[in-house]
Write a protein that holds these residues in place. Sequence first.
Motif, PDB file in Angstrom:
ATOM      1  N   LYS A 196       0.820  -1.214   0.000  1.00 55.64           N
ATOM      2  CA  LYS A 196       0.000   0.000   0.000  1.00 55.64           C
ATOM      3  C   LYS A 196       0.849   1.258   0.000  1.00 55.64           C
ATOM      4  O   LYS A 196       0.508   2.259  -0.635  1.00 55.64           O
ATOM      5  N   LYS A 232      -5.972  -3.441  -7.317  1.00 58.30           N
ATOM      6  CA  LYS A 232      -6.941  -2.968  -6.321  1.00 58.30           C
ATOM      7  C   LYS A 232      -6.384  -1.793  -5.524  1.00 58.30           C
ATOM      8  O   LYS A 232      -7.066  -0.775  -5.326  1.00 58.30           O
ATOM      9  N   ASN A 233      -5.150  -1.914  -5.066  1.00 55.28           N
ATOM     10  CA  ASN A 233      -4.569  -0.866  -4.223  1.00 55.28           C
ATOM     11  C   ASN A 233      -4.299   0.413  -5.000  1.00 55.28           C
ATOM     12  O   ASN A 233      -4.408   1.512  -4.453  1.00 55.28           O
ATOM     13  N   THR A 236      -7.526   2.236  -5.303  1.00 58.27           N
ATOM     14  CA  THR A 236      -7.874   2.791  -3.986  1.00 58.27           C
ATOM     15  C   THR A 236      -7.104   4.069  -3.705  1.00 58.27           C
ATOM     16  O   THR A 236      -7.682   5.082  -3.279  1.00 58.27           O
ATOM     17  N   ARG A 240      -8.254   7.959  -3.259  1.00 55.34           N
ATOM     18  CA  ARG A 240      -7.979   8.633  -1.986  1.00 55.34           C
ATOM     19  C   ARG A 240      -7.233   9.956  -2.190  1.00 55.34           C
ATOM     20  O   ARG A 240      -7.439  10.916  -1.447  1.00 55.34           O
ATOM     21  N   ILE A 284     -12.896  -1.869  -4.171  1.00 57.41           N
ATOM     22  CA  ILE A 284     -12.446  -0.935  -3.142  1.00 57.41           C
ATOM     23  C   ILE A 284     -12.901  -1.426  -1.770  1.00 57.41           C
ATOM     24  O   ILE A 284     -13.973  -2.022  -1.631  1.00 57.41           O
ATOM     25  N   ASP A 285     -12.089  -1.159  -0.761  1.00 55.77           N
ATOM     26  CA  ASP A 285     -12.440  -1.532   0.608  1.00 55.77           C
ATOM     27  C   ASP A 285     -13.762  -0.887   1.014  1.00 55.77           C
ATOM     28  O   ASP A 285     -13.981   0.310   0.820  1.00 55.77           O
ATOM     29  N   GLU A 289     -15.188   3.148   1.213  1.00 50.66           N
ATOM     30  CA  GLU A 289     -16.313   3.636   0.420  1.00 50.66           C
ATOM     31  C   GLU A 289     -17.305   4.426   1.264  1.00 50.66           C
ATOM     32  O   GLU A 289     -17.957   5.349   0.767  1.00 50.66           O
ATOM     33  N   TYR A 300     -14.880   7.360  -9.409  1.00 52.22           N
ATOM     34  CA  TYR A 300     -15.003   5.897  -9.499  1.00 52.22           C
ATOM     35  C   TYR A 300     -15.897   5.504 -10.670  1.00 52.22           C
ATOM     36  O   TYR A 300     -15.552   4.621 -11.468  1.00 52.22           O
TER      37      TYR A 300
END
Length: 555
Positions: A196, A232-233, A236, A240, A284-285, A289, A300
């Motif tokens: 991350k 995925k990261n 994200t 962010r 996304i986590d 969200e 998104y």
Amino acid sequence: MINACNEVLCLVNLDPNSPKIFGFSEFLAGLALMVLAWTIADTRYRFRVKTAPVPLEKITFWVVLFVGILSLMTDLWRANGFPVIKGNLISSVTWQALLAGVYFLTFISWVWFAFIRPSKFSKMTYRRYIETVYNYILKGSKSELAIVSDELSRSTDKIILYATSLPLKFRDRRDIKDIPMIERAANEILGLISDKRFCQAVIESSQTFVLYLFLDIESKNKYNVNIRIFSKNITTEALRYNDSFLYHESSHYESGIIGKIKPLSSAIFGKFDLVENIGTAFDIDYELEQTWSDKELKAYVGAFSLFVEDYFGKKNYSHSYVFSRTIDRIVQHSSQLYTLNGLDNIWQSDSARKLKVITKFFETAIQKLNARDTQFNYNLRIRGDDLGFSSCIYDSLSNAMFDVIHNASYISKPLYSMWSIHHNSVFNSFFLSPKETGEASKIIQHKLRRLIYNEIIRLNTSPNFKGARILGFCLSTLGLKPSEKRTSRNTYALHKAVLSWVRRNYNSLQKINSNVSDACLFDSISYDKSNNRLVKVYEANGITQVNKYIYLDLD
């Protein structure tokens, strides 16, 4: 003075006045400059030296050590005139030139690998790459990780080339001894960059690394490499960070040519085969969200729209798990609309602004389907038992739109807020938008009308609040009096069918479960039991001076 000879060799004194081109003083001066250069070198050049094909740091240490000792001994020998072997093989000047040449060559090697021709990931360097990248990521300095990612950009093609494109089950197994070491190293690097902190540094300072990496994956068709967690990261962190490419590549009007061609977004999200095979680009986590505003949701949805555009452009339909999961995530952001019930000034809330983003997405997606020359294969009406085998993209969209309607139906008052959400946002976007005139629109609207009516008639056998809210939504937006002139032809048949059901069944529902029947009536509509009818009130305003009443007589 020594001048001794025997059968093997001759010794003569070294002339103290012989020419001097490189000695210990020159060695110290050069060493000072080299130390200064190595001291001020930043992370970029240290990374390049560490990943060179040869161990430059160790080689340099031993060269400096031996050249320093030999140059010191040469100056001492000459100053004292100590004896040396007589011969023509090597002279004093040649010896000094040899020491200077080795010393200079070492310095040039640093310059070559640090500035002129930095190394890349290869069969000669993979061990050094994996060790160096591991140490930097373990250290976790954001500024250093940004430079490391920038340096790795030059090697993405080789990393993807050597990375094993194997099924996930095989990659997760431990018995991978048969895989060559360089391929294992490439896989490990892809695993390391999924960290991350590394992804955060990439998004904030080296976004071109992502561009090169995904372009190489696409060009080599290596969709099954170990990139799932990184994908995925990176999404994200891009969401962010408010200065990432997702926010700058929004539109041509806002960002110029970059906003039009969307280089990064298109490389990551714009290829169906790439995104579908990786499978995690939009995962996304969930907790993150929950903190989103409409700004993050818009970014998104914008990224997902690139995937949808390529997906809808395919010649033949194929089920997409990414599409199904992601559209559910988008619709889920309308689930907080119930918090607006009873509130004024709803458009100041994130929930209402998110709804605009969601309805805009459906308008755009259906417009892309309308633009197709021929539509995908579909069944206009699917029986309940065949749903898992016959559903298609039109069913996915209509089901998602139905969920939005259901979430919006939690708003039952006050009248202005309810009308603004129900009619102006949801109903207009799904049924009355000028863009909704193509063949795909007709298919989806037909399926959506069927979903709405099926939920309402389920009240006959199973009174429930979901069906009650759907019925209330229809009554609030369509009214109690059907009119072919005032009602869109897309909803006229639905309007008549709903009112017909209410006329025949509302009294029965009232007797069976009055709470459910009351939930069907939103603000401005009431049940007049004494006259056996429903009443809708249009209150007096600046245009009309008196209240206006519309009645629906019940059987």
